[in-house]
Design an enzyme around this catalytic site. Structure first.
Site, PDB file in Angstrom:
ATOM      1  N   SER A 116     -13.622  10.348  20.833  1.00  0.00           N
ATOM      2  CA  SER A 116     -12.393   9.921  20.164  1.00  0.00           C
ATOM      3  C   SER A 116     -11.176  10.465  20.895  1.00  0.00           C
ATOM      4  CB  SER A 116     -12.416  10.466  18.737  1.00  0.00           C
ATOM      5  OG  SER A 116     -11.143  10.348  18.154  1.00  0.00           O
ATOM      6  N   TYR A 175     -14.243  17.383  11.976  1.00  0.00           N
ATOM      7  CA  TYR A 175     -14.675  16.111  12.557  1.00  0.00           C
ATOM      8  C   TYR A 175     -14.280  16.053  14.038  1.00  0.00           C
ATOM      9  CZ  TYR A 175     -14.205  11.386  14.234  1.00  0.00           C
ATOM     10  OH  TYR A 175     -14.267  10.279  15.044  1.00  0.00           O
ATOM     11  N   LYS A 235     -16.541  16.082  17.914  1.00  0.00           N
ATOM     12  CA  LYS A 235     -16.428  15.211  19.091  1.00  0.00           C
ATOM     13  C   LYS A 235     -16.231  16.052  20.356  1.00  0.00           C
ATOM     14  CE  LYS A 235     -17.171  11.497  16.870  1.00  0.00           C
ATOM     15  NZ  LYS A 235     -18.475  10.845  17.034  1.00  0.00           N
TER      16      LYS A 235
END
Ligand code: UDP
Length: 335
Positions: free
Chosen positions: A125, A150, A154
């Site tokens: 991301s 979150y 990544k």
């Protein structure tokens, strides 16, 4: 025919990628635990492509099940989407996010190592860049401390893959997505947010459909031309096609190093207000909205420099913002 495992293949980006893989004549096997997707998507994929991929309902946190799957299936490449993705929830439940997003990644890579499998594509991301110092954002922009668990999964995920590539000779590509939106032209697959949407476009379409009363625009005091935050919204079908290009690069051994990462966006930034206006113009819907305070953790502006992805992957976006918004609306109308 190369057999590709798509984890999370019934989800939003996963399902569109499965369609593109089948269209490109790959053999596809899907693993999905249906925690944020519906089994009906499998039928929709078949309606679109005329082909039905193999499907396994497996929770990738269960190592024995992952091991059993690989003992029965030979796989030529993996596209790994399966992950939790709600930023706010990850702040409340960090351990769930680390267990699921990191645990499943490690188990997949262990199987690849032990069975000498190759070709791994990872869903990363643009959140890894945080508020970048320079726009548009190139792949050389520094990684900033993650704003949420979150986002951290990544960043850590990319590190784990990089280390594994170095130690075990695996070849992998991380695709750093900007903001995926829209739905398939057939309106047979699209985004299915659980509960109240956290992302802008599903909130917009649900408001236009009367499911939500009003869109809240988070902040109009950013340092941007109209004061609202800027993002790079990419049609999910264009994004799906980037995965096919990345996979082909690995299969054809055209990669320069065994771990590569690419920005996948359009290269164009749009503000929240520009999105609202574009949505109203393309769909002829009136959108009820109000300006509220900023949302915690949001950056001012993020949009991609896609030069490297365009050149190295031989891929570029084909669809416009208007096409993306219209497809999102057609999908919403069908729900
Ligand atoms: N946004 C908004 N109202 C909403 C949801 C999002 O104003 O109900 C804004 C958000 O602040 C950001 C942009 O829309 O500037 C895109 O947000 P989204 O959650 O879709 O993606 P993000 O860029 O945060 O991953």
């Amino acid at each position: 025919m190369k057999k590709i495992l798509v984890t999370g293949g019934l989800g939003f980006i996963g399902s569109h990628t499965v369609v593109e893989l089948l269209n490109a004549n790959f053999d596809v096997v899907i693993i999905d635990d249906l925690s944020n997707s519906k089994i009906e998507v499998l039928d929709s994929i078949q309606e679109i492509t005329g082909k039905k991929p193999d499907f396994f309902n497996i929770d990738l946190r269960v190592k024995e099940k992952v091991n059993h799957f690989f003992s029965e299936n030979h796989i030529d490449g993996i596209i790994h989407f399966a992950a939790f993705k709600a930023v706010g929830e990850s702040v409340q439940k960090p351990l769930d996010y680390y267990e699921n997003n990191i645990g499943s990644l490690v188990y997949l890579l262990q199987e690849m190592r032990d069975r000498k499998l190759d070709n791994f594509i990872f869903s990363s991301s643009c959140t890894v860049y945080g508020q970048a110092d320079e726009l548009p954002i190139t792949e050389n922009a520094p990684i900033k401390p993650a704003e949420s668990p979150y986002g951290n999964t990544k960043q850590i995920g990319e590190e784990i893959i990089k280390d594994t590539c170095k130690a075990n000779g695996l070849n992998a590509i991380a695709l750093r997505y900007f903001n995926p939106i829209g739905a398939h032209d057939t309106a047979k697959i699209g985004e299915l947010p659980l509960g109240v949407p956290q992302n802008l476009i599903p909130y917009v379409t649900q408001t236009a459909a009367g499911i939500r009363e009003q869109l809240s625009i988070f902040g109009d005091d950013y340092d941007t031309p109209d004061g609202t935050a800027i993002r790079d919204y990419i049609h999910v079908v264009d994004l799906a096609k980037a995965h096919i290009a990345a996979l082909q690069r690995l299969i054809e051994k055209k990669n320069d190093t065994n771990f590569e990462f690419f920005n996948v966006g359009t290269g164009k930034g749009s503000s929240v207000l520009e999105i609202v206006k574009a949505f109203e113009n393309t769909t002829q819907q009136n959108l009820n909205y109000k300006i509220v305070g900023r949302r915690e953790g949001d950056v001012t502006a993020a949009y991609a420099d896609t030069t490297i992805a365009n050149e190295q992957l031989g891929w570029k976006t084909e669809k416009t913002l208007e096409e993306a918004l219209l497809s999102a609306w057609k999908w919403q109308e069908k729900q």
